[in-house]
Design an enzyme around this catalytic site. Structure first.
Site, mmCIF file in Angstrom:
data_model
loop_
_atom_site.group_PDB
_atom_site.id
_atom_site.type_symbol
_atom_site.label_atom_id
_atom_site.label_comp_id
_atom_site.label_asym_id
_atom_site.label_seq_id
_atom_site.Cartn_x
_atom_site.Cartn_y
_atom_site.Cartn_z
ATOM 1 C CG HIS A 130 10.482 80.259 110.786
ATOM 2 N ND1 HIS A 130 9.675 81.274 111.247
ATOM 3 C CD2 HIS A 130 10.511 79.319 111.758
ATOM 4 C CE1 HIS A 130 9.238 80.954 112.466
ATOM 5 N NE2 HIS A 130 9.723 79.773 112.801
ATOM 6 C CG ASP A 207 16.066 83.219 109.296
ATOM 7 O OD1 ASP A 207 16.719 83.148 110.348
ATOM 8 O OD2 ASP A 207 14.912 82.756 109.175
ATOM 9 C CD GLN A 210 17.062 76.611 113.825
ATOM 10 O OE1 GLN A 210 17.894 76.041 114.514
ATOM 11 N NE2 GLN A 210 15.835 76.839 114.246
ATOM 12 C CE LYS A 233 15.047 79.862 116.542
ATOM 13 N NZ LYS A 233 14.063 78.875 117.003
ATOM 14 C CB CYS A 371 7.031 78.194 111.969
ATOM 15 S SG CYS A 371 6.258 78.332 113.567
HETATM 16 N N1 7TS Z 1 13.944 81.603 111.224
HETATM 17 C C1 7TS Z 1 14.281 80.323 111.445
HETATM 18 C C2 7TS Z 1 15.118 79.598 110.456
HETATM 19 C C3 7TS Z 1 13.845 79.685 112.612
HETATM 20 O O1 7TS Z 1 14.191 78.416 112.823
HETATM 21 C C4 7TS Z 1 13.039 80.402 113.538
HETATM 22 C C5 7TS Z 1 12.469 79.730 114.753
HETATM 23 C C6 7TS Z 1 12.751 81.739 113.262
HETATM 24 C C7 7TS Z 1 13.215 82.302 112.090
HETATM 25 C C8 7TS Z 1 11.978 82.589 114.207
HETATM 26 O O2 7TS Z 1 12.728 82.809 115.379
HETATM 27 P P1 7TS Z 1 12.100 83.565 116.626
HETATM 28 O O3 7TS Z 1 13.118 83.410 117.693
HETATM 29 O O4 7TS Z 1 11.899 84.989 116.234
HETATM 30 O O5 7TS Z 1 10.799 82.882 116.934
HETATM 31 N N2 7TS Z 1 12.315 78.330 114.636
HETATM 32 C C9 7TS Z 1 11.655 77.539 115.490
HETATM 33 C C10 7TS Z 1 11.599 76.149 115.331
HETATM 34 O O6 7TS Z 1 12.161 75.526 114.442
HETATM 35 N N3 7TS Z 1 10.853 75.633 116.333
HETATM 36 O O7 7TS Z 1 10.443 76.630 117.122
HETATM 37 C C11 7TS Z 1 10.926 77.828 116.612
#
Ligand code: 7TS
Length: 413
Positions: A130, A207, A210, A233, A371
């Site tokens: 990401h 990370d 997910q 999430k 992203c």
């Molecule tokens: N890493 C992964 C694997 C992610 O899927 C996401 C967000 C992030 C980091 C960043 O997370 P945040 O909560 O700090 O924004 N992924 C997604 C997505 O797949 N669609 O919207 C956000």
């Protein structure tokens, strides 16, 4: 169609009733929410915990001696303890509250980077990261004169571990890889990656954005040095997340941000920093969010993370099977080890058009690059449509998605 009840020891109907938003009608149709990789919906248990905090406990933490401040501090620290147990950290001081995965990774990039990275050192990430696990490393590598390297992947969306092995050397200081890809669904062999990196003397950040709501996470068994995830999430509010880090590393690292709560004493000549985890928690945090995350962890524990994994896996197999029967549909991300993310493209229809037409049917999926622009470049496509699963989804919803896609095909031929 198989029933769900014999696959999860907590009935589907009860789970769906726990999430008030699922009873909404969207454009007159029942909501089918298949955008869980972007964010999950929130159960009553989490909504209530936040509501009670604001109605009956609201106060700033770690500072007041008055009743409300003591209650708020107790509840916030109790949530930290729940997260510690949930991911099996050794100590609550290894659990740092942040604003989310992005904030956690930036904390490590800045703080680990400023402490340990020097010119010529190497940081390794993977081809399926990401943007939040790419850009902070580009920024800190540029600042410190370090080099950023990327583990490639094959056409199924699996990392090439032999290439990774060749990249590792005494120059490698940190490896930062995603556990489960948000755009491909690949479950990476992180234990193997961690062991290989450690053998070369490098530290590892996982990370887990997910992963944490879908598979059991045991940071001590993985032996990762850092683990990042977002509360939203895993059924919690936005604006709260976790950075797990090993005590000895966190102790050596410079603080990220300065301010209240992260200090022991301040004079104009010299400041001494607070102990872990507060050294990395400057300013008034998202107290309600932390308490909500604690309630979410309780909720997941009530159902059982292993039952969730098993249920979602069976739904992934079902969803994959019915989607593959749609003429002209191609799934992007066909790794052997996959979680509940199905990215796809459809002949003659742009993903954004697919998303818009499905929305009129009450079906929420995500479309775009998710992203992960380098993933799109790797597969030579501008975007995908993506259905992503959570515990409240079921087979009927995938059947509705397929019917929605048939409508898309009628329009686009
Ligand atoms: N890493 C992964 C694997 C992610 O899927 C996401 C967000 C992030 C980091 C960043 O997370 P945040 O909560 O700090 O924004 N992924 C997604 C997505 O797949 N669609 O919207 C956000």
């Amino acid at each position: 169609m198989m029933t769900i009840e014999n696959e999860i020891p907590y009935s589907q109907e009860k789970i769906r009733n726990d999430f008030p938003i699922l009873s909404l009608k969207i454009h007159g149709k029942s909501l089918v929410y298949l955008d869980n990789a972007a964010t999950t919906q929130k159960p009553n248990a989490v909504l209530n915990a936040q509501d009670i905090y604001y109605r009956e406990q609201n106060s700033n933490i770690h500072r007041g001696v008055h009743y409300l401040s003591e209650v708020a501090t107790f509840e916030y620290e109790k949530a930290r303890g729940k997260v510690k147990n949930f991911i099996n950290a050794a100590d609550s001081k290894e659990i740092i509250f942040t604003a989310g995965t992005t904030a956690s990774i930036n904390l490590v990039a800045h703080s680990f980077g400023k402490t340990f990275l020097t010119a010529g050192d190497e940081v390794i990430i993977s081809a399926m990261e990401h943007h939040s696990n790419i850009v902070p490393w580009q920024m800190i590598c540029e600042e410190q004169g370090a080099i950023l390297r990327v583990i490639p992947m094959n056409d199924d969306g699996e990392l090439l571990l032999d290439e990774f092995k060749k990249m590792l050397s005494s120059k490698t200081k940190l490896v930062s890889v995603v556990y489960i890809s948000n755009s491909l669904g690949t479950i990476n062999p992180v234990k193997k990656i961690i062991d290989l990196a450690h053998h070369a003397g490098a530290k590892v950040l996982i990370d887990g954005a997910q992963a944490v709501a879908h598979i059991a996470v045991n940071v001590r068994e993985l032996d990762c040095d850092f683990f990042a995830f977002s509360g939203h999430k895993i059924f919690s509010p936005t604006g709260i997340g976790i950075l797990y880090g090993k005590t000895d590393l966190l102790d050596q690292m410079k603080p990220y941000q300065g301010g209240g709560d992260m200090i022991r004493s301040v004079t104009f000549e010299k400041t001494t920093f607070n102990d872990l985890p507060y050294k990395f928690e400057a300013g008034t945090p998202n107290i309600a969010g932390g308490i909500g995350l604690g309630a979410a962890v309780d909720y997941v524990n009530t159902i059982g993370i292993d039952a969730i994994t098993e249920y979602e896996h069976s739904l992934l197999l079902y969803g994959t099977e019915v989607l593959q029967q749609v003429n002209g549909l191609r799934i992007i991300g066909t790794a052997k080890e996959k979680a509940g993310v199905i990215s796809f493209v459809l002949e003659n229809a742009h993903p954004h058009d697919i998303g818009t037409i499905l929305d009129r049917e009450g079906i929420a999926i995500r479309t775009g690059h998710h992203c992960t622009q380098p993933v799109m470049q790797r597969f030579g496509i501008p975007a995908t449509a993506r259905a992503s699963i959570s515990i409240y989804n079921n087979r009927e919803e995938f059947d509705m998605l397929v019917r929605g896609l048939e409508k898309v095909k009628e329009i686009f031929g």
